[in-house]
Design a protein around this motif. Structure first.
Motif, PDB file in Angstrom:
ATOM      1  N   ASP A 124      -1.446   4.476  10.756  1.00 54.17           N
ATOM      2  CA  ASP A 124      -1.912   5.921  11.120  1.00 54.17           C
ATOM      3  C   ASP A 124      -1.719   6.252  12.319  1.00 54.17           C
ATOM      4  N   TYR A 125      -1.281   7.673  12.724  1.00 58.72           N
ATOM      5  CA  TYR A 125      -1.458   8.176  13.984  1.00 58.72           C
ATOM      6  C   TYR A 125      -2.101   9.467  14.026  1.00 58.72           C
ATOM      7  N   LYS A 126      -2.933   9.560  15.091  1.00 56.64           N
ATOM      8  CA  LYS A 126      -3.552  10.835  15.313  1.00 56.64           C
ATOM      9  C   LYS A 126      -3.406  11.146  16.707  1.00 56.64           C
ATOM     10  N   LYS A 127      -3.214  12.371  17.131  1.00 56.30           N
ATOM     11  CA  LYS A 127      -3.244  13.262  18.401  1.00 56.30           C
ATOM     12  C   LYS A 127      -4.024  14.328  18.187  1.00 56.30           C
ATOM     13  N   ASP A 128      -5.177  14.591  18.622  1.00 55.65           N
ATOM     14  CA  ASP A 128      -5.979  15.519  18.655  1.00 55.65           C
ATOM     15  C   ASP A 128      -6.232  15.961  17.081  1.00 55.65           C
ATOM     16  N   ASN A 129      -5.700  17.348  16.656  1.00 58.48           N
ATOM     17  CA  ASN A 129      -5.967  18.071  15.373  1.00 58.48           C
ATOM     18  C   ASN A 129      -4.578  17.436  14.571  1.00 58.48           C
ATOM     19  N   PHE A 130      -3.765  16.721  15.274  1.00 56.39           N
ATOM     20  CA  PHE A 130      -2.558  16.346  14.222  1.00 56.39           C
ATOM     21  C   PHE A 130      -2.750  14.717  13.688  1.00 56.39           C
ATOM     22  N   SER A 131      -2.262  14.583  12.450  1.00 56.42           N
ATOM     23  CA  SER A 131      -2.547  13.159  12.114  1.00 56.42           C
ATOM     24  C   SER A 131      -1.338  12.862  11.028  1.00 56.42           C
ATOM     25  N   TRP A 132      -1.144  11.386  11.181  1.00 56.09           N
ATOM     26  CA  TRP A 132      -0.076  11.170  10.177  1.00 56.09           C
ATOM     27  C   TRP A 132      -0.392   9.755   9.393  1.00 56.09           C
ATOM     28  N   GLU A 133      -0.789   9.829   8.414  1.00 52.32           N
ATOM     29  CA  GLU A 133      -1.036   8.669   7.524  1.00 52.32           C
ATOM     30  C   GLU A 133      -0.100   8.199   6.601  1.00 52.32           C
ATOM     31  N   ASN A 134      -0.009   6.982   6.650  1.00 48.62           N
ATOM     32  CA  ASN A 134       1.145   6.105   5.887  1.00 48.62           C
ATOM     33  C   ASN A 134       0.338   5.072   4.983  1.00 48.62           C
ATOM     34  N   ARG A 135       0.781   4.956   3.941  1.00 48.26           N
ATOM     35  CA  ARG A 135       0.326   3.620   3.156  1.00 48.26           C
ATOM     36  C   ARG A 135       1.484   2.825   2.176  1.00 48.26           C
ATOM     37  N   PHE A 136       1.519   1.618   2.359  1.00 50.93           N
ATOM     38  CA  PHE A 136       2.711   0.982   1.754  1.00 50.93           C
ATOM     39  C   PHE A 136       1.838   0.035   0.911  1.00 50.93           C
ATOM     40  N   LEU A 137       2.314   0.007  -0.363  1.00 50.67           N
ATOM     41  CA  LEU A 137       1.795  -0.607  -1.594  1.00 50.67           C
ATOM     42  C   LEU A 137       2.920  -1.599  -2.077  1.00 50.67           C
ATOM     43  N   ALA A 138       2.873  -2.824  -2.528  1.00 49.69           N
ATOM     44  CA  ALA A 138       3.903  -3.507  -2.953  1.00 49.69           C
ATOM     45  C   ALA A 138       3.276  -4.882  -3.872  1.00 49.69           C
ATOM     46  N   SER A 139       3.570  -5.120  -5.017  1.00 51.65           N
ATOM     47  CA  SER A 139       3.119  -6.187  -5.821  1.00 51.65           C
ATOM     48  C   SER A 139       3.933  -6.522  -6.731  1.00 51.65           C
ATOM     49  N   TYR A 140       3.934  -7.839  -7.129  1.00 50.63           N
ATOM     50  CA  TYR A 140       4.964  -8.550  -7.857  1.00 50.63           C
ATOM     51  C   TYR A 140       4.366  -9.820  -8.561  1.00 50.63           C
ATOM     52  N   GLY A 141       4.383  -9.801  -9.874  1.00 46.76           N
ATOM     53  CA  GLY A 141       3.802 -10.842 -10.612  1.00 46.76           C
ATOM     54  C   GLY A 141       4.590 -11.500 -11.959  1.00 46.76           C
ATOM     55  N   ILE A 142       4.462 -12.874 -12.115  1.00 47.19           N
ATOM     56  CA  ILE A 142       5.004 -13.144 -13.149  1.00 47.19           C
ATOM     57  C   ILE A 142       4.101 -14.239 -14.176  1.00 47.19           C
ATOM     58  N   LEU A 143       4.394 -14.387 -15.365  1.00 46.10           N
ATOM     59  CA  LEU A 143       3.656 -15.110 -16.159  1.00 46.10           C
ATOM     60  C   LEU A 143       4.616 -16.173 -16.714  1.00 46.10           C
ATOM     61  N   GLN A 144       4.615 -17.370 -16.823  1.00 47.47           N
ATOM     62  CA  GLN A 144       5.377 -18.437 -17.477  1.00 47.47           C
ATOM     63  C   GLN A 144       4.175 -19.208 -18.265  1.00 47.47           C
ATOM     64  N   THR A 145       4.707 -19.302 -19.644  1.00 45.03           N
ATOM     65  CA  THR A 145       3.990 -20.144 -20.589  1.00 45.03           C
ATOM     66  C   THR A 145       5.231 -20.893 -21.187  1.00 45.03           C
ATOM     67  N   GLN A 146       4.238 -22.071 -21.840  1.00 48.32           N
ATOM     68  CA  GLN A 146       5.174 -23.311 -22.233  1.00 48.32           C
ATOM     69  C   GLN A 146       6.142 -23.093 -23.122  1.00 48.32           C
ATOM     70  N   ASN A 147       5.924 -22.224 -24.252  1.00 44.86           N
ATOM     71  CA  ASN A 147       6.692 -22.158 -25.495  1.00 44.86           C
ATOM     72  C   ASN A 147       7.394 -20.805 -25.518  1.00 44.86           C
ATOM     73  N   THR A 148       8.020 -20.499 -24.053  1.00 38.41           N
ATOM     74  CA  THR A 148       8.923 -19.200 -24.203  1.00 38.41           C
ATOM     75  C   THR A 148       9.992 -19.504 -23.415  1.00 38.41           C
ATOM     76  N   ASP A 149      11.140 -18.705 -23.600  1.00 42.25           N
ATOM     77  CA  ASP A 149      12.408 -18.861 -22.865  1.00 42.25           C
ATOM     78  C   ASP A 149      12.256 -18.374 -21.700  1.00 42.25           C
TER      79      ASP A 149
END
Length: 311
Positions: free
Chosen positions: A84-109
């Motif tokens: 985030d950035y702020k200067k007096d009455n001016f602001s700039w808000e940034n948010r970065f979200l990232a996620s990655y997940g995997i599932l491995q089971t014994q009887n699947t290819d």
């Protein structure tokens, strides 16, 4: 007569005390709001960053277990970074979200995804009066890797068909509006003239019969869908109890150009149950309604014990 006078005096004292408490509570609320406003006005100008990396995991192992079971492992890696950035009455808000997940089971290819998202939120704001700001919002969403639909062939073997990929779909929204921000944990943005672009790989829209009529709203042999409409987004974070927080994000979009009554909904709930500085139990629930993608609600829920690294 004396008893009545004494009773009246007692009642008057109790009433005065209640009124005093009520007045004190009102004054406390007023002072709290004023303090929040002063705090917002006195936040130092310049850049401020905060980030968190979370790894969620779940594992099951069976050996000669007569009740039955299948060995499995799942892991989810997530990043939440704010700058985030702020200067007096001016602001700039940034948010970065990232996620990655995997599932491995014994009887699947195949390994299967349990989560896959990239999202960037950016809002530029200029304060007007009270808690209101003029604003300009930018939101971008897509995924990291290919997505598949799973089924079985005539022999009962599991097969998969590719149906999504990076930037297929990809969403970009931007537009001017009004931003209401009471605290960092409670804010709302209204953007009545928001452009929305949906990007897809023309590979999916050029194959006859691959999709019915359209692919995420994009017509055959096309790769971009343009929409213009109203966007409302809200963020609210609060403590459920000690060491348990709930973070809510809701986005609504109505397309003026076609079927404005079909409102796109994107709701995300993230509950964090803090164990200590490193460990926590995390629950993430997401619900999406977008009739261009699917005629109904899409839901996703990920729960697990998390290892956190804050920077």
């Amino acid at each position: 007569m004396i008893k009545k006078v004494l009773l009246l005096a007692v009642l008057l004292c109790i009433s005065a005390k209640i009124n005093a408490q009520t007045e004190a509570e009102k004054n406390l609320i007023k002072k709290t709001e004023e303090a929040a406003k002063v705090l917002d006005d006195t936040i130092k100008n310049g850049w401020k960053t905060k980030g968190k990396i979370t790894f969620l995991f779940n594992q099951a192992n069976f050996n000669n277990w007569v009740a039955g079971g299948e060995n499995s492992f799942s892991g989810n890696l997530g990043l939440d970074y704010k700058i985030d950035y702020k200067k007096d009455n001016f602001s700039w808000e940034n948010r970065f979200l990232a996620s990655y997940g995997i599932l491995q089971t014994q009887n699947t290819d195949f390994e299967k995804k349990t989560d896959d998202q990239i999202e960037i939120n950016s809002i530029v704001a200029k304060k007007t009066k009270g808690y209101w700001y003029y604003s300009f919002l930018v939101n971008f969403r897509t995924q990291f890797t290919k997505g598949y639909v799973y089924s079985k062939d005539s022999n009962g073997a599991e097969i998969r068909t590719q149906n999504t990929n990076f930037m297929s779909p990809g969403y970009l929204l931007f537009g001017p509006g009004m931003y209401w921000k009471k605290t960092d944990n409670f804010k709302l943005n209204l953007a009545p003239l928001t452009a929305k672009f949906t990007f897809v790989d023309s590979f999916y829209t050029s194959i006859p019969g691959y999709v019915d009529n359209s692919y995420f709203g994009v017509d055959a042999n096309k790769s971009v869908l343009f929409q213009l409409g109203f966007n409302a987004s809200a963020y609210y974070k609060f403590n459920i109890m000690e060491n348990v927080t709930a973070e809510n994000y809701l986005s609504l979009y109505s397309n003026y150009l076609e079927k404005p009554q079909n409102i796109d909904i994107n709701y995300n709930l993230n509950i964090v149950m803090k164990i200590n500085k490193v460990l926590s139990a995390n629950l993430n629930f997401q619900a999406i309604y977008d009739d261009d993608a699917f005629a109904g609600f899409q839901t996703k829920e990920v729960f697990g014990v998390g290892v956190n690294y804050i920077f």
